[in-house]
Design an enzyme around this catalytic site. Structure first.
Site, short mmCIF file in Angstrom:
data_model
loop_
_atom_site.label_atom_id
_atom_site.label_comp_id
_atom_site.label_asym_id
_atom_site.label_seq_id
_atom_site.Cartn_x
_atom_site.Cartn_y
_atom_site.Cartn_z
CD GLU A 1 8.37 -1.45 0.23
OE1 GLU A 1 7.80 -2.09 1.12
OE2 GLU A 1 9.48 -0.91 0.39
CB SER B 1 8.44 -10.92 3.48
OG SER B 1 7.45 -10.43 4.35
#
Length: 733
Positions: free
Chosen positions: A243, A160
């Site tokens: 994360e 991304s």
């Protein structure tokens, strides 16, 4: 957490909200679902950087503010709540910066952390590969030594914002080994370096944030190795806690939930349940932040948060569909548009950051018995209660020990004849009852003792119970008489004293009073749940002045049920863990079968969330907090009981195995002192009329704490006479 810290975080929250609201009101961004991944605005990120909100936890000499991870959680929540355009800095701030701080050389820290904190350097993640799927350790991208550096060759996918990032974190293989987890190394790569190629990938929403990145003999300086060469697997596993452990794994669809709340009349049960789940997940995120502040890497808790959080994000879509009753419209900016965004983004929720299957494997194989609050009291409860579980035939013999130890007067000050301590102490022993399948009227008698002591009546002799009318029940108070019927009263048939709530009156009614009639009944666990019919002449001596009002006692009673549920959940999960670890089929332990591991992991996650919610409610037992605990323990009871019996097979459906002592209690207690649905409705009705602003104010007021106000004292002599362990009692008293 101190008052000063509360005030500091509240001021930080106000400041972040002010910036987000200002940009939104000026039309500089439109709130969207999944904004942290998709909504990119480098200028917005630099605005945050100018205020010190990127890298906020890092040392000041490295560009940070040296603030806590709880401060970062505040910033994160406010940005995600508003659906703000944060994708430019998100990966670097959340994940790469902390990894550099933990494993980077001093020169690497000086080179990158201040530039990340200023918004100058942005990062993308080079982890996934085309042939690896969820097997991160099977990466084939390689780096070979080349003079004083490395040459990187291979490819990454689903990267991304690679087309906008200045740098990439890349996990690659630097040596071959029979162990695929060995020989992995983390590199920092300049995306402008020769040999880096980026190919766009369009996702389901028709948007470009995904990319495929190819590295063709890319030169990487030797000092751009993150940590030790070959230690990449251990480092990346820890890094994933950053994360997975953030609120972006919970709040991706929050703008849709807020729009659904603000849309008008709605199903309070549906939204109440969603708010309970959100509050529980937020509490878990708060605990993870505290662990990070303590210097730990909460890999297990982060996996649980990500697993349950992405499930929640997906379920927000379905709740919105049920409540809004609109067709998704990708061209709308209202609720229908947000619903379209959420639906098209949802398939990625349970994949990014580790698939649900991978996370549940981590949870199932890595989890030990969940740590309880008040560990000393847990040990004491285990010493006393072990081996005394079973269906009660009258009042079990262990009751006399419980009374002699002073458990029934925990929460009553010593000056009033009690054992001191607080509600959390009492809950630790109630949880122990659930864990060991012991049925005694501890919660009921202790709550009654609180009311008698508050009214200056001393502590009760024998068993006492609370008589609280249900929703469809009333007790009529006419001159000099009390009339009515209350059903399913715990332990009424064994009680000497009934603490009766009749409108504004609180009464202490001896069970042998003329006009008291008790019809015995049972719950699924064979515990007394009796109907109490009253036609009693009132006397002044019955009236308790100073007792807690009905709403507060109802909340406390419900919370103690939740504590018992946590104990029964704990036992059911532990029975199941032991069973699937030791029992073999087809030549291997049951736990080695993925379907078994997935079910056990789901059970474990539900227990963790339920325990978190109960802990929060014990710290601040308001009705709303108790409602969260009851909804989450009720949901967990259903899920855990179902999973436990599925994994035990035929063995679990008999009374020859102790599992039934847990599951019959789970099925009973989840709907006692209010059903799961009724608690969800209560939560919805208390919050939703105030709109999403009130919901958010309430949500962010939750700050889990396990602080005990006063010590609890137990009888050492009874412990010694019983031959029980006293190893931890000196610390308690």
């Amino acid at each position: 957490m101190t008052t000063d810290m509360h005030q500091e975080l509240a001021e930080l929250r106000r400041q972040v909200r002010e910036v987000v609201d200002s940009w939104w009101q000026d039309g500089r961004f439109t709130p969207i679902c999944d904004a942290w991944l998709r909504s990119y605005d480098a200028e917005f990120s630099k605005t945050l950087a100018a205020r010190g909100w990127i890298g906020i936890t890092w040392p000041r000499e490295l560009g940070g503010q040296a603030r806590s991870n709880r401060a970062r959680l505040v910033v994160t929540e406010e940005l995600l709540r508003g659906g703000a355009p944060v994708a430019a800095h998100w990966i670097a701030d959340r994940q790469i910066g902390p990894a550099i701080l933990r494993y980077g050389s001093p020169s690497l820290q000086r080179e990158y952390l201040p530039r990340i904190a200023s918004g100058e350097v942005t990062f993308c993640l080079g982890m996934s590969e085309t042939e690896s799927g969820s097997d991160l350790a099977s990466v084939r991208t390689t780096a070979r030594p080349d003079g004083d550096g490395w040459r990187l060759t291979g490819g990454k996918i689903w990267t991304s914002q690679a087309h906008r990032s200045s740098h990439a974190y890349v996990l690659c293989r630097t040596s071959k080994s029979d162990d695929k987890h060995a020989g992995l190394t983390e590199l920092i790569v300049d995306m402008s370096a020769p040999g880096v190629t980026v190919r766009p990938i369009i996702d389901l929403r028709g948007e470009h944030h995904f990319n495929e990145v190819t590295f063709s003999d890319v030169a990487v300086p030797c000092d751009h190795v993150l940590g030790a060469v070959g230690n990449g697997w251990a480092q990346v596993t820890e890094q994933l806690s950053f994360e997975r452990g953030g609120m972006e794994r919970v709040l991706s669809t929050y703008p849709l939930l807020a729009a659904t709340i603000d849309a008008g009349p709605a199903d309070r049960a549906v939204l109440g349940e969603m708010l309970a789940r959100l509050a529980g997940l937020r509490g878990l995120a708060w605990q993870i932040a505290a662990e990070l502040d303590a210097g730990h890497a909460p890999v297990q808790a982060a996996a649980v948060l990500k697993d349950l959080g992405t499930e929640f994000e997906r379920d927000v879509n379905e709740a919105a569909r049920a409540v809004l009753d609109v067709e998704p419209d990708p061209n709308s900016y209202g609720p229908a548009g947000l619903l379209a965004q959420g639906l098209l983004a949802a398939p990625g929720f349970s994949i990014r950051g580790g698939t649900t299957e991978v996370l549940r494997t981590i949870i199932a194989r890595g989890a030990s018995r969940p740590t309880a609050h008040h560990d000393e009291l847990r040990s004491l409860a285990d010493d006393v209660l072990a081996g005394h579980g079973g269906d009660p035939a009258g009042v079990p013999a262990i009751w006399s020990t419980v009374c002699e130890l002073g458990w029934t007067t925990i929460g009553v000050p010593e000056s009033q004849g009690g054992s001191g301590g607080d509600l959390a102490d009492l809950a630790a022993f109630v949880e122990g009852l659930g864990r060991h399948g012991v049925s005694v009227p501890l919660a009921e008698t202790a709550l009654a003792a609180r009311q008698l002591a508050a009214a200056g009546r001393g502590i009760p002799d024998g068993i006492a119970t609370i008589v609280l009318p249900g929703l469809a029940e009333t007790l009529e108070v006419v001159p000099d008489r009390l009339r009515g019927k209350v059903t399913r009263v715990p332990w009424a048939s064994t009680a000497q004293t009934l603490i009766v709530y009749a409108g504004e009156l609180v009464l202490a009614v001896p069970a042998d009073t003329e006009g008291v009639r008790i019809t015995p009944g049972q719950n699924l666990a064979a515990e007394p749940r009796d109907d109490v019919s009253l036609d009693v002449a009132l006397t002044d001596t019955m009236i308790l002045t100073g007792a807690e009002p009905a709403a507060e006692v109802s909340a406390l009673a419900g919370l103690l049920v939740a504590a018992g549920l946590v104990g029964a959940l704990d036992a059911a999960v532990e029975h199941t863990r032991t069973h699937v670890t030791t029992r073999e089929q087809f030549g291997r332990p049951l736990l080695k079968f993925q379907a078994v591991a997935q079910t056990l992991a789901q059970m474990t996650s539900e227990l963790v969330l339920a325990r978190t919610a109960v802990s929060t409610a014990l710290a601040d037992p308001t009705p709303a907090h108790v409602a969260v605990a009851r909804v989450l323990t009720g949901r967990a009871a259903t899920s855990v009981a179902r999973g436990a019996h599925q994994l035990h097979g035929a063995m679990g459906v008999t009374r020859e195995h102790p599992l039934h002592l847990s599951t019959r209690r789970l099925w009973s207690w989840r709907d006692e002192r209010g059903t799961t649905r009724s608690w969800a409705v209560m939560l919805g009705e208390s919050l939703i009329p105030g709109g999403s602003a009130k919901v958010w104010q309430w949500l962010t007021s939750l700050s889990p704490s396990s602080r005990r106000e006063t010590p609890v004292r137990v009888s050492l002599s009874v412990m010694e006479e019983s031959g029980l362990s006293c190893s931890s009692l000196e610390e308690l008293v």
